[in-house]
Design a protein around this motif. Structure first.
Motif, short mmCIF file in Angstrom:
data_model
loop_
_atom_site.label_atom_id
_atom_site.label_comp_id
_atom_site.label_asym_id
_atom_site.label_seq_id
_atom_site.Cartn_x
_atom_site.Cartn_y
_atom_site.Cartn_z
N LYS A 41 -105.38 -14.31 12.98
CA LYS A 41 -106.12 -13.31 13.76
C LYS A 41 -105.50 -11.92 13.69
CE LYS A 41 -108.31 -16.32 17.15
NZ LYS A 41 -107.84 -17.66 16.75
N PRO A 56 -110.98 -5.76 20.07
CA PRO A 56 -110.19 -5.51 21.29
C PRO A 56 -108.82 -4.94 20.91
CG PRO A 56 -111.08 -7.75 21.31
CD PRO A 56 -111.30 -7.20 19.93
N VAL A 82 -104.64 -10.78 27.39
CA VAL A 82 -104.84 -12.12 26.83
C VAL A 82 -103.73 -12.38 25.83
CG1 VAL A 82 -106.37 -13.53 25.40
CG2 VAL A 82 -107.33 -12.08 27.18
N LYS A 84 -102.60 -14.81 22.78
CA LYS A 84 -103.15 -15.85 21.90
C LYS A 84 -102.33 -16.06 20.65
CE LYS A 84 -107.21 -13.71 21.45
NZ LYS A 84 -108.57 -13.36 20.97
N SER A 89 -106.82 -21.95 16.96
CA SER A 89 -108.27 -22.13 16.86
C SER A 89 -108.76 -22.98 18.02
CB SER A 89 -108.63 -22.80 15.54
OG SER A 89 -108.07 -24.10 15.53
N GLY A 91 -109.73 -22.25 20.93
CA GLY A 91 -109.32 -21.88 22.28
C GLY A 91 -107.94 -22.38 22.67
N LYS A 92 -107.29 -23.13 21.78
CA LYS A 92 -105.97 -23.71 22.11
C LYS A 92 -104.91 -22.62 22.22
CE LYS A 92 -105.76 -26.64 18.75
NZ LYS A 92 -106.76 -27.22 17.94
N ILE A 94 -104.68 -20.17 24.22
CA ILE A 94 -105.11 -18.85 24.69
C ILE A 94 -104.94 -18.77 26.20
CG2 ILE A 94 -107.05 -17.25 24.92
CD1 ILE A 94 -107.93 -18.00 22.22
N VAL A 96 -105.62 -16.43 29.33
CA VAL A 96 -106.33 -15.26 29.83
C VAL A 96 -105.76 -14.90 31.20
CG1 VAL A 96 -108.61 -14.33 30.45
CG2 VAL A 96 -108.43 -15.98 28.59
N GLU A 142 -103.42 -8.96 23.69
CA GLU A 142 -104.61 -8.13 23.52
C GLU A 142 -105.10 -7.63 24.86
OE1 GLU A 142 -107.33 -10.13 20.09
OE2 GLU A 142 -108.10 -10.26 22.11
N THR A 143 -105.85 -6.52 24.85
CA THR A 143 -106.47 -6.08 26.11
C THR A 143 -107.52 -7.10 26.54
OG1 THR A 143 -108.01 -4.77 24.83
CG2 THR A 143 -106.19 -3.59 25.83
N LEU A 144 -107.67 -7.23 27.83
CA LEU A 144 -108.67 -8.13 28.40
C LEU A 144 -110.05 -7.48 28.23
CD1 LEU A 144 -109.24 -10.66 30.24
CD2 LEU A 144 -109.11 -9.07 32.16
N VAL A 159 -115.04 -14.68 29.61
CA VAL A 159 -115.80 -13.82 28.71
C VAL A 159 -116.64 -14.67 27.77
CG1 VAL A 159 -115.58 -12.10 26.90
CG2 VAL A 159 -114.02 -12.06 28.82
N ASP A 161 -118.86 -15.37 24.48
CA ASP A 161 -118.90 -14.71 23.17
C ASP A 161 -120.19 -15.04 22.45
OD1 ASP A 161 -118.48 -17.21 22.05
OD2 ASP A 161 -116.47 -16.77 21.31
N LEU A 267 -114.11 -10.52 17.82
CA LEU A 267 -112.98 -11.29 18.33
C LEU A 267 -112.29 -12.06 17.21
CD1 LEU A 267 -111.83 -11.55 21.12
CD2 LEU A 267 -113.25 -13.56 21.49
N1 ADP Z 1 -109.28 -10.20 24.62
C1 ADP Z 1 -109.95 -11.15 25.31
N2 ADP Z 1 -110.46 -10.88 26.53
C2 ADP Z 1 -111.10 -11.84 27.24
N3 ADP Z 1 -111.34 -13.10 26.82
C3 ADP Z 1 -110.86 -13.44 25.60
C4 ADP Z 1 -110.15 -12.50 24.78
N4 ADP Z 1 -109.80 -13.11 23.64
C5 ADP Z 1 -110.27 -14.38 23.74
N5 ADP Z 1 -110.92 -14.59 24.91
C6 ADP Z 1 -111.61 -15.83 25.34
O1 ADP Z 1 -111.06 -16.95 24.62
C7 ADP Z 1 -112.01 -17.53 23.71
C8 ADP Z 1 -111.35 -17.92 22.39
O2 ADP Z 1 -110.80 -16.79 21.75
P1 ADP Z 1 -110.76 -16.59 20.17
O3 ADP Z 1 -110.08 -15.32 19.88
O4 ADP Z 1 -112.14 -16.75 19.64
O5 ADP Z 1 -109.83 -17.77 19.68
P2 ADP Z 1 -110.11 -19.26 19.12
O6 ADP Z 1 -109.87 -19.18 17.65
O7 ADP Z 1 -109.11 -20.13 19.76
O8 ADP Z 1 -111.54 -19.60 19.44
C9 ADP Z 1 -113.06 -16.44 23.54
O9 ADP Z 1 -114.30 -16.99 23.19
C10 ADP Z 1 -113.08 -15.75 24.89
O10 ADP Z 1 -113.89 -16.45 25.80
#
Ligand code: ADP
Ligand code: MG
Length: 314
Positions: A41, A56, A82, A84, A89, A91-92, A94, A96, A142-144, A159, A161, A267
């Motif tokens: 990422k 973001p 956030v 991450k 991948s 959502g693991k 992560i 928030v 990252e910024t929220l 959030v 997506d 994202l």
């Molecule tokens: N900067 C952010 N601000 C708010 N929510 C976030 C942010 N980054 C990720 N998320 C939440 O986490 C979920 C997974 O993030 P993502 O970057 O797509 O990683 P993954 O590869 O694990 O799916 C997003 O769909 C969103 O709901």
């Protein structure tokens, strides 16, 4: 509408299955050498941002245990952010954080994380607990994203997506993933988020599923899901289509979030996007892929590809 019964019936309905996805779509359209760009990422952010695609903002990158020790000071002025894993991948890993409660960090559910717990989480990230293949990783801060008001009531504590599937840069199918109490502020389907199909032509919602089963109302807020219309739809599709030009990946999933103030932001990108999007759309993807296949040899830029798809898939 078709029923999900036997593989033969699914095939007849134009639904792409695992084998076909892996063999035809991924192997033929996504050269392996292009994977590192989307499997990391941090790299994706650098490259897409470099060509003016909105993402973001980055607050920092934690690369070493020494950095972990400095986190308390580094995060002291931040309310929402956030953390991450760069190579994570689904959502693991992560985390928030939406605010502070004294020294503690507040999660979307309202529960708190201490600095020690947060540092432990980041240490685990560095050691590869959440990364593809368990390889050492870095943690991005990252910024929220503050999600747009139009999602009010459509998403619970997180959030939502928008996932767009692009075939050779043409948007062929879309859905929005809405977080639920169960998915803890993340919009990943297997963590219990709701998948809601979105009409490529208009940005309006189609069918909704949670855990693979059709639903009509958000399980936590009760909001009627058929009422959602994604704003800035064409802008959003244009942004995703440009991701094809920058990555060269023929079969691509782009995840977009809609920030209240900044509009659509990229994202992440995925070279092996899942197939559940077909269920959320109530249709198979194959006829659309065939149509795009028939356009081979016709030169179109991102805006032209989007205009073509909005017309063709309306
Ligand atoms: N900067 C952010 N601000 C708010 N929510 C976030 C942010 N980054 C990720 N998320 C939440 O986490 C979920 C997974 O993030 P993502 O970057 O797509 O990683 P993954 O590869 O694990 O799916 C997003 O769909 C969103 O709901
Ligand atoms: Mg994602």
């Amino acid at each position: 509408m078709f029923k999900f019964t036997t593989p033969a019936k699914l095939n007849k309905a134009g639904v792409i299955g695992m084998n076909r996805r892996n063999v035809e779509l991924i192997a033929q359209n996504n050269p392996r050498r292009l994977y590192p760009l989307v499997d990391d990422k941090l790299k994706t952010k650098q490259v897409t941002q470099g060509v003016g695609i909105a993402v973001p903002a980055m607050i920092g990158v934690v690369r070493t245990q020494h950095h972990v020790g400095q986190l308390g000071e580094f995060l002291s002025d931040l309310k929402g952010f956030v953390i991450k894993p760069s190579k994570g991948s689904g959502g693991k890993g992560i985390l928030v954080i939406t605010g502070r409660d004294g020294e503690d960090f507040v999660k979307p559910s309202g529960s708190c994380v201490t600095l020690k717990e947060l540092q432990h989480h980041v240490s685990s990230t560095l050691s590869g607990l959440y990364s593809l293949g368990g390889n050492p990783d870095v943690a991005m801060i990252e910024t929220l994203v503050e999600f747009s008001d139009v999602f009010e009531g459509f998403s619970y504590e997180g959030v939502p997506d928008v996932r767009v599937i692009l075939f050779r840069g043409y948007p062929v199918m879309a859905m929005t993933r809405l977080s639920t109490r169960e998915s803890d502020g993340k919009a990943n389907l297997h963590q219990g988020a709701v998948g809601l199909g979105i009409d490529i032509a208009t940005g309006r919602s189609l069918k909704a599923v949670q855990h693979g089963k059709p639903i009509e109302h958000h399980p936590d807020t009760g909001r009627k899901l058929s009422e959602l219309k994604v704003p800035y739809w064409e802008t959003l599709l244009n942004l995703t289509s440009r991701c094809y030009d920058v990555t060269g990946l023929g079969y691509l999933g782009a995840d977009i979030v809609l920030d209240k103030n900044l509009g659509p932001l990229l994202l992440e990108l995925n070279a092996r996007p899942g197939l559940a999007i077909q269920i959320a759309n109530g249709m198979g993807m194959r006829p659309r892929l065939s149509l795009i296949e028939s356009q081979r040899g016709i030169e179109r830029n991102a805006e032209e590809r989007v205009a073509y798809a909005m017309e063709a898939f309306g």
